[in-house]
Design a protein around this motif. Sequence first.
Motif, PDB file in Angstrom:
ATOM      1  N   ILE A  83       0.805  -1.229   0.000  1.00 37.48           N
ATOM      2  CA  ILE A  83       0.000   0.000   0.000  1.00 37.48           C
ATOM      3  C   ILE A  83       0.840   1.282   0.000  1.00 37.48           C
ATOM      4  O   ILE A  83       0.282   2.375  -0.067  1.00 37.48           O
ATOM      5  N   ASP A  84       2.160   1.156   0.074  1.00 35.09           N
ATOM      6  CA  ASP A  84       3.015   2.338   0.198  1.00 35.09           C
ATOM      7  C   ASP A  84       2.848   3.328  -0.948  1.00 35.09           C
ATOM      8  O   ASP A  84       2.869   4.546  -0.741  1.00 35.09           O
ATOM      9  N   THR A  85       2.697   2.821  -2.176  1.00 36.60           N
ATOM     10  CA  THR A  85       2.592   3.733  -3.323  1.00 36.60           C
ATOM     11  C   THR A  85       1.309   4.542  -3.288  1.00 36.60           C
ATOM     12  O   THR A  85       1.212   5.592  -3.922  1.00 36.60           O
ATOM     13  N   PHE A  86       0.328   4.060  -2.517  1.00 36.86           N
ATOM     14  CA  PHE A  86      -0.933   4.794  -2.424  1.00 36.86           C
ATOM     15  C   PHE A  86      -0.925   5.761  -1.247  1.00 36.86           C
ATOM     16  O   PHE A  86      -1.278   6.934  -1.396  1.00 36.86           O
ATOM     17  N   VAL A  87      -0.541   5.288  -0.064  1.00 43.94           N
ATOM     18  CA  VAL A  87      -0.620   6.155   1.119  1.00 43.94           C
ATOM     19  C   VAL A  87       0.487   7.205   1.133  1.00 43.94           C
ATOM     20  O   VAL A  87       0.336   8.258   1.747  1.00 43.94           O
ATOM     21  N   LYS A  88       1.616   6.913   0.489  1.00 41.40           N
ATOM     22  CA  LYS A  88       2.703   7.910   0.329  1.00 41.40           C
ATOM     23  C   LYS A  88       3.154   8.510   1.659  1.00 41.40           C
ATOM     24  O   LYS A  88       3.379   9.724   1.773  1.00 41.40           O
ATOM     25  N   SER A  89       3.260   7.667   2.686  1.00 39.29           N
ATOM     26  CA  SER A  89       3.718   8.092   4.017  1.00 39.29           C
ATOM     27  C   SER A  89       2.835   9.161   4.637  1.00 39.29           C
ATOM     28  O   SER A  89       3.293   9.998   5.407  1.00 39.29           O
ATOM     29  N   HIS A  90       1.550   9.130   4.314  1.00 41.98           N
ATOM     30  CA  HIS A  90       0.588  10.060   4.898  1.00 41.98           C
ATOM     31  C   HIS A  90      -0.328   9.311   5.865  1.00 41.98           C
ATOM     32  O   HIS A  90      -0.418   8.091   5.842  1.00 41.98           O
ATOM     33  N   GLY A  91      -1.038  10.052   6.715  1.00 40.77           N
ATOM     34  CA  GLY A  91      -1.975   9.458   7.655  1.00 40.77           C
ATOM     35  C   GLY A  91      -1.323   9.086   8.974  1.00 40.77           C
ATOM     36  O   GLY A  91      -0.105   9.163   9.138  1.00 40.77           O
ATOM     37  N   ILE A  92      -2.151   8.663   9.934  1.00 42.83           N
ATOM     38  CA  ILE A  92      -1.687   8.396  11.294  1.00 42.83           C
ATOM     39  C   ILE A  92      -0.702   7.242  11.343  1.00 42.83           C
ATOM     40  O   ILE A  92       0.326   7.303  12.005  1.00 42.83           O
ATOM     41  N   VAL A  93      -1.017   6.160  10.636  1.00 42.11           N
ATOM     42  CA  VAL A  93      -0.266   4.912  10.784  1.00 42.11           C
ATOM     43  C   VAL A  93       1.031   4.892  10.009  1.00 42.11           C
ATOM     44  O   VAL A  93       2.053   4.404  10.500  1.00 42.11           O
ATOM     45  N   PHE A  94       1.045   5.428   8.794  1.00 48.90           N
ATOM     46  CA  PHE A  94       2.175   5.214   7.891  1.00 48.90           C
ATOM     47  C   PHE A  94       3.095   6.419   7.716  1.00 48.90           C
ATOM     48  O   PHE A  94       3.973   6.415   6.861  1.00 48.90           O
ATOM     49  N   SER A  95       2.914   7.449   8.526  1.00 43.16           N
ATOM     50  CA  SER A  95       3.788   8.617   8.439  1.00 43.16           C
ATOM     51  C   SER A  95       4.945   8.502   9.418  1.00 43.16           C
ATOM     52  O   SER A  95       4.978   7.619  10.275  1.00 43.16           O
ATOM     53  N   ASN A  96       5.885   9.419   9.303  1.00 46.25           N
ATOM     54  CA  ASN A  96       7.052   9.464  10.189  1.00 46.25           C
ATOM     55  C   ASN A  96       7.331  10.901  10.609  1.00 46.25           C
ATOM     56  O   ASN A  96       6.740  11.843  10.087  1.00 46.25           O
ATOM     57  N   GLY A  97       8.253  11.061  11.556  1.00 45.75           N
ATOM     58  CA  GLY A  97       8.732  12.394  11.937  1.00 45.75           C
ATOM     59  C   GLY A  97       7.651  13.285  12.515  1.00 45.75           C
ATOM     60  O   GLY A  97       6.730  12.843  13.198  1.00 45.75           O
ATOM     61  N   GLU A  98       7.743  14.570  12.215  1.00 44.28           N
ATOM     62  CA  GLU A  98       6.802  15.550  12.761  1.00 44.28           C
ATOM     63  C   GLU A  98       5.383  15.338  12.257  1.00 44.28           C
ATOM     64  O   GLU A  98       4.410  15.596  12.973  1.00 44.28           O
ATOM     65  N   ARG A  99       5.262  14.882  11.012  1.00 45.43           N
ATOM     66  CA  ARG A  99       3.925  14.604  10.464  1.00 45.43           C
ATOM     67  C   ARG A  99       3.220  13.564  11.325  1.00 45.43           C
ATOM     68  O   ARG A  99       2.061  13.737  11.705  1.00 45.43           O
ATOM     69  N   TRP A 100       3.921  12.489  11.648  1.00 44.41           N
ATOM     70  CA  TRP A 100       3.334  11.426  12.475  1.00 44.41           C
ATOM     71  C   TRP A 100       2.997  11.956  13.872  1.00 44.41           C
ATOM     72  O   TRP A 100       1.923  11.671  14.406  1.00 44.41           O
ATOM     73  N   LYS A 101       3.905  12.712  14.478  1.00 47.01           N
ATOM     74  CA  LYS A 101       3.667  13.232  15.822  1.00 47.01           C
ATOM     75  C   LYS A 101       2.439  14.129  15.859  1.00 47.01           C
ATOM     76  O   LYS A 101       1.606  14.034  16.770  1.00 47.01           O
ATOM     77  N   ASP A 102       2.313  15.014  14.869  1.00 47.91           N
ATOM     78  CA  ASP A 102       1.162  15.920  14.825  1.00 47.91           C
ATOM     79  C   ASP A 102      -0.146  15.154  14.652  1.00 47.91           C
ATOM     80  O   ASP A 102      -1.130  15.409  15.355  1.00 47.91           O
ATOM     81  N   LEU A 103      -0.170  14.230  13.696  1.00 46.93           N
ATOM     82  CA  LEU A 103      -1.398  13.491  13.408  1.00 46.93           C
ATOM     83  C   LEU A 103      -1.778  12.565  14.553  1.00 46.93           C
ATOM     84  O   LEU A 103      -2.957  12.425  14.882  1.00 46.93           O
ATOM     85  N   ARG A 104      -0.785  11.937  15.174  1.00 49.87           N
ATOM     86  CA  ARG A 104      -1.077  11.033  16.289  1.00 49.87           C
ATOM     87  C   ARG A 104      -1.624  11.812  17.489  1.00 49.87           C
ATOM     88  O   ARG A 104      -2.612  11.402  18.107  1.00 49.87           O
ATOM     89  N   ARG A 105      -0.989  12.928  17.800  1.00 46.52           N
ATOM     90  CA  ARG A 105      -1.439  13.746  18.940  1.00 46.52           C
ATOM     91  C   ARG A 105      -2.878  14.224  18.710  1.00 46.52           C
ATOM     92  O   ARG A 105      -3.723  14.154  19.614  1.00 46.52           O
ATOM     93  N   PHE A 106      -3.158  14.683  17.501  1.00 47.79           N
ATOM     94  CA  PHE A 106      -4.502  15.161  17.162  1.00 47.79           C
ATOM     95  C   PHE A 106      -5.530  14.030  17.264  1.00 47.79           C
ATOM     96  O   PHE A 106      -6.591  14.186  17.880  1.00 47.79           O
TER      97      PHE A 106
END
Length: 492
Positions: free
Chosen positions: A106-129
């Motif tokens: 699924i990587d080519t579709f989600v493109k490291s976006h969203g709560i589960v498949f992101s990293n770094g600050e993006r992941w921290k922001d989305l998880r906290r929210f």
Amino acid sequence: MALSWFESVVLVLILLSFIYSTWNSIYRRRNLPPGPTPLPIVGNVLHIKRGEMVKSLMEFKKKYGSVYTVYFGHYPTVVLCGYDTVKEALIDRAEDFGGRGRLPTIDTFVKSHGIVFSNGERWKDLRRFSLTILRNFGMGKKTIEERIQEEAQFLTAEFRMQNKQFIDPTKFVVQGVANVICSIVFGDRFEYSNDSFQKLLGMFSSVFQDMSSSWGQMQDMMPSVMQFIPGPHKRINKSLEKLTDFIKERVKMNEETFDPNSPRDFIDCFLIKQLQEKDNPNFDRYNMLMSILNLFFAGTETVSSTLRHGFMIIMRYPEVQAKLHEEIDRVVGESRVPNIDDRSKMPYTDAVIHEIQRFVDILPVNVPHATTKDVNFKGYSIPKGTDVYPLLCSVHQDPTKLANPYKFDPNNFLDNKGGFKKHVTFMPFSAGKRVCVGEGLAKMELFIFLTTLLQNFRFAPETPFTDKDIEPLMAGFSNVPKFYRMAFVPRV
């Protein structure tokens, strides 16, 4: 002068031997954990039985120990086995192993976006929210517990209408669990007969099945090769695109009636967050869509599969069902709906639910992790960005922590006085920084759905189950229950 057939074959063999020896030399110079010697291009794919990735990974543990390396194509993947090793990585060194690894299906579709498949600050922001929203029990007019209780009553009514006939419970359970997520994300539920709802759930189911199939496993192990090979794995992105189109339509509906002073659901809360942080790209439209998709995947198929496995186990052990009925009758009775406060007074029911989760291993290999920096682990050097597979099934089946890890036994979660006790091997939601954001929601759903159904019904199998029938398949990404039919026999 042209080479003869024999000379050509000899030359090819010499070249292959040279390539292999060169590859092997390069491979051995790394200080990664040991493992089967990979081949160029395909890695260790030939060492893994087709359609049995999880079983193969568990077999490697016997030869290479609790930490070893397998190659999926040219990518090394470090596999962690057993409670002590997984705990050391995910909990004691949570920051080092807290990245999200690759999942090529699924990587080519989600493109490291969203709560589960992101990293770094993006992941921290989305998880906290997302944690804030899921913990906000006052969102909208109903609390999350009330939404689950309401849906459990609808599910009970559906099963009553089956008139004690033997049925496959799958679609009913999936609809009930999915409606909880729909209520949280979209602000309302769907009737079970709704065509759009049926199509939505059908697509989710097909994605899970395709990811766990032998084709999906091959794509995760050899993405650079499988992208050129036709097969069922090619349907995954198409299904995800249709699912996202459905979510887009719901977002559009929310935007047309949006009131920032009166949020109705997760979408409204995300829209408010976008207004508050206009310059923050971590709250853009694609992250919203992928976060909603993540919530559905994490909250629908996993919980419904756990319940369906649980039905089988309860029917396999009539004495367990009898004890559950006794405790529910004593604590809850017949006149009111079970609530989450009942759980502390129902240690046996709580123990059974925990043991179901341990035993069935819904996500046996976990969602892949990755190292966030160069890591020295148990004497080995693991470079930054290396994929890590913490085998949750090896934790749940750890013979050093459990007397009989392959047998269903609620006593694993009961003390000698019959009270509920925690067990260190319980990790169905993973552990550490990447623990499932919906853990609290899932636990609430499992308790309320199961106790409500058992309050109203006796579970009866069409044919008796054996120990073999209730064993998890241990094939790919998730453990989907085997097909079976059962009757919901009213108790009152």
